[in-house]
Design a protein around this motif. Structure first.
Motif, short mmCIF file in Angstrom:
data_model
loop_
_atom_site.label_atom_id
_atom_site.label_comp_id
_atom_site.label_asym_id
_atom_site.label_seq_id
_atom_site.Cartn_x
_atom_site.Cartn_y
_atom_site.Cartn_z
N ALA A 19 26.50 34.55 50.30
CA ALA A 19 25.45 35.02 49.39
C ALA A 19 25.93 36.25 48.63
CB ALA A 19 24.18 35.33 50.17
N GLY A 20 26.59 37.17 49.31
CA GLY A 20 27.13 38.36 48.65
C GLY A 20 28.17 38.01 47.61
N TYR A 21 29.05 37.08 47.96
CA TYR A 21 30.08 36.64 47.02
C TYR A 21 29.43 36.00 45.79
CZ TYR A 21 34.04 34.20 45.02
OH TYR A 21 34.99 33.76 44.17
N TRP A 22 28.46 35.14 46.01
CA TRP A 22 27.77 34.50 44.89
C TRP A 22 27.11 35.54 44.00
CZ3 TRP A 22 22.52 34.51 43.68
CH2 TRP A 22 22.17 33.70 42.61
N LEU A 23 26.43 36.50 44.60
CA LEU A 23 25.77 37.55 43.83
C LEU A 23 26.80 38.32 43.01
CD1 LEU A 23 23.24 39.25 43.17
CD2 LEU A 23 23.87 40.70 45.10
N ALA A 24 27.89 38.68 43.62
CA ALA A 24 28.91 39.46 42.92
C ALA A 24 29.57 38.67 41.81
CB ALA A 24 29.96 39.95 43.91
N GLN A 25 29.74 37.37 41.97
CA GLN A 25 30.45 36.56 40.99
C GLN A 25 29.57 35.98 39.89
OE1 GLN A 25 33.78 36.22 40.87
NE2 GLN A 25 33.82 37.66 42.56
N GLU A 26 28.35 35.64 40.21
CA GLU A 26 27.58 34.84 39.28
C GLU A 26 26.35 35.50 38.68
OE1 GLU A 26 28.63 32.00 38.22
OE2 GLU A 26 30.33 32.00 39.59
N VAL A 27 25.66 36.33 39.42
CA VAL A 27 24.38 36.85 38.94
C VAL A 27 24.63 37.95 37.92
CG1 VAL A 27 22.27 38.04 39.62
CG2 VAL A 27 23.22 36.28 41.09
N GLN A 28 24.05 37.81 36.78
CA GLN A 28 24.15 38.81 35.73
C GLN A 28 22.74 39.25 35.36
OE1 GLN A 28 27.18 39.93 34.67
NE2 GLN A 28 27.91 38.59 36.27
N ASP A 29 22.59 40.50 35.04
CA ASP A 29 21.31 41.04 34.63
C ASP A 29 21.26 40.96 33.11
OD1 ASP A 29 19.49 44.07 35.49
OD2 ASP A 29 18.94 42.35 34.28
N GLU A 30 20.78 39.86 32.60
CA GLU A 30 20.84 39.57 31.16
C GLU A 30 19.92 40.45 30.33
OE1 GLU A 30 23.07 37.69 29.84
OE2 GLU A 30 23.82 36.96 31.75
N ARG A 31 19.04 41.20 30.93
CA ARG A 31 18.09 41.98 30.15
C ARG A 31 18.75 43.04 29.28
NH1 ARG A 31 17.39 46.89 32.49
NH2 ARG A 31 18.00 47.05 34.65
N VAL A 32 19.96 43.46 29.59
CA VAL A 32 20.60 44.49 28.78
C VAL A 32 21.61 43.93 27.78
CG1 VAL A 32 20.28 46.30 30.49
CG2 VAL A 32 22.38 44.97 30.50
N THR A 33 22.00 42.67 27.89
CA THR A 33 22.94 42.09 26.94
C THR A 33 22.35 42.17 25.54
OG1 THR A 33 23.83 40.63 28.62
CG2 THR A 33 24.24 40.02 26.34
N PRO A 70 38.56 46.81 47.58
CA PRO A 70 39.70 45.90 47.38
C PRO A 70 39.63 45.05 46.11
CG PRO A 70 39.07 45.92 49.68
CD PRO A 70 38.01 46.69 48.94
N PRO A 71 38.49 44.44 45.75
CA PRO A 71 38.48 43.66 44.50
C PRO A 71 38.71 44.55 43.27
CG PRO A 71 36.55 43.12 45.83
CD PRO A 71 37.23 44.28 46.49
N CYS A 72 38.27 45.80 43.34
CA CYS A 72 38.51 46.74 42.23
C CYS A 72 40.01 46.97 42.07
CB CYS A 72 37.84 48.08 42.50
SG CYS A 72 36.05 48.04 42.70
N ARG A 73 40.67 47.23 43.18
CA ARG A 73 42.12 47.47 43.14
C ARG A 73 42.87 46.23 42.67
NH1 ARG A 73 41.17 49.59 48.41
NH2 ARG A 73 42.45 47.90 49.21
N ASP A 74 42.38 45.05 43.03
CA ASP A 74 43.04 43.81 42.63
C ASP A 74 43.02 43.60 41.12
OD1 ASP A 74 43.59 43.22 45.27
OD2 ASP A 74 41.95 41.76 45.48
N GLU A 75 41.93 44.01 40.45
CA GLU A 75 41.85 43.72 39.02
C GLU A 75 42.39 44.85 38.13
OE1 GLU A 75 37.85 42.76 37.78
OE2 GLU A 75 37.12 44.75 38.24
N ILE A 76 42.67 46.00 38.66
CA ILE A 76 43.19 47.10 37.84
C ILE A 76 44.49 46.72 37.13
CG2 ILE A 76 44.22 49.41 37.99
CD1 ILE A 76 41.77 50.19 39.69
N ARG A 155 29.55 41.34 37.40
CA ARG A 155 29.62 41.88 38.76
C ARG A 155 30.73 41.14 39.47
NH1 ARG A 155 23.27 41.23 39.53
NH2 ARG A 155 22.61 43.12 38.44
N GLY A 156 31.63 41.87 40.09
CA GLY A 156 32.74 41.25 40.78
C GLY A 156 33.98 41.24 39.92
N ALA A 157 35.09 40.86 40.54
CA ALA A 157 36.39 40.92 39.88
C ALA A 157 36.62 39.74 38.94
CB ALA A 157 37.50 40.95 40.93
N PHE A 158 37.40 39.98 37.92
CA PHE A 158 37.82 38.96 36.97
C PHE A 158 39.10 38.28 37.43
CE2 PHE A 158 35.32 41.35 33.82
CZ PHE A 158 34.81 40.32 33.05
N ALA A 159 39.26 37.03 37.04
CA ALA A 159 40.55 36.36 37.09
C ALA A 159 41.24 36.69 35.76
CB ALA A 159 40.37 34.85 37.23
#
Length: 177
Positions: A19-33, A70-76, A155-159
């Protein structure tokens, strides 16, 4: 009965992690886009105040990160490479570190961060919320138009390919001379 209990805890942990992984990868708060973001001023690693408005007129990728993430360090390294390739076309990457200055300085030097790094220890979560990250997930990245409008948030790291494609969609086409 003990066998069932011994299975429930690991199963619950796996479900929570998923659930945490899904939230970090997929959920976006579109109200500010599409909204123009509020300007902010933070200190850089040299102690100088830097305002987000300093980079108006460029496509700006703002990445909230921490050395302990760790995911932050991975995408830098992806951000370092992307900036090197796309800076001439108008891209700027800004790292907003949610961490202590000494840890950020040591880490930045060790990996060779070439883009501006700002420090947001006390105000980081309020800033992330204003930029659409009400969950406070790290890493968190926002792509801003040259006018300061939110084009995309993650939210979460990029490929690597995903990040390159996102930025390429918003940069002007290469002009041959």
């Amino acid at each position: 009965m003990r066998t069932i209990r011994s299975l429930i805890l690991p199963l619950a942990a796996i479900m929570a992690a998923a659930a945490g992984y899904w939230l970090a990868q997929e959920v976006q708060d579109e109200r500010v886009t599409g909204q123009t973001v509020a300007d902010f001023a933070l200190r850089d690693l040299d102690g100088k105040n830097r305002a987000l408005s300093e980079w108006r007129g460029k496509l700006v990728l703002v990445n909230f990160w921490a050395t302990w993430c760790p995911p932050c360090r991975d995408e830098i390294p992806l951000f370092i490479k992307l900036r090197a390739e796309q800076f001439p076309r108008g891209l700027e990457v800004i790292g907003v570190a949610v961490d202590e200055i000494d840890a950020v300085r040591v880490y930045s030097e060790s990996v060779g961060i070439t883009y501006p790094v700002l420090l947001a220890v006390d105000d980081a979560f309020a800033m992330m919320t204003a930029y659409g990250n009400s969950a406070g997930v790290l890493p968190y990245t926002v792509l801003l138009s040259p006018r300061g409008e939110i084009l995309s948030q993650r939210r979460g790291a990029f490929a690597e390919t995903e990040l390159a494609e996102l930025v390429a969609r918003h940069l002007p086409a290469n002009r041959s001379k």
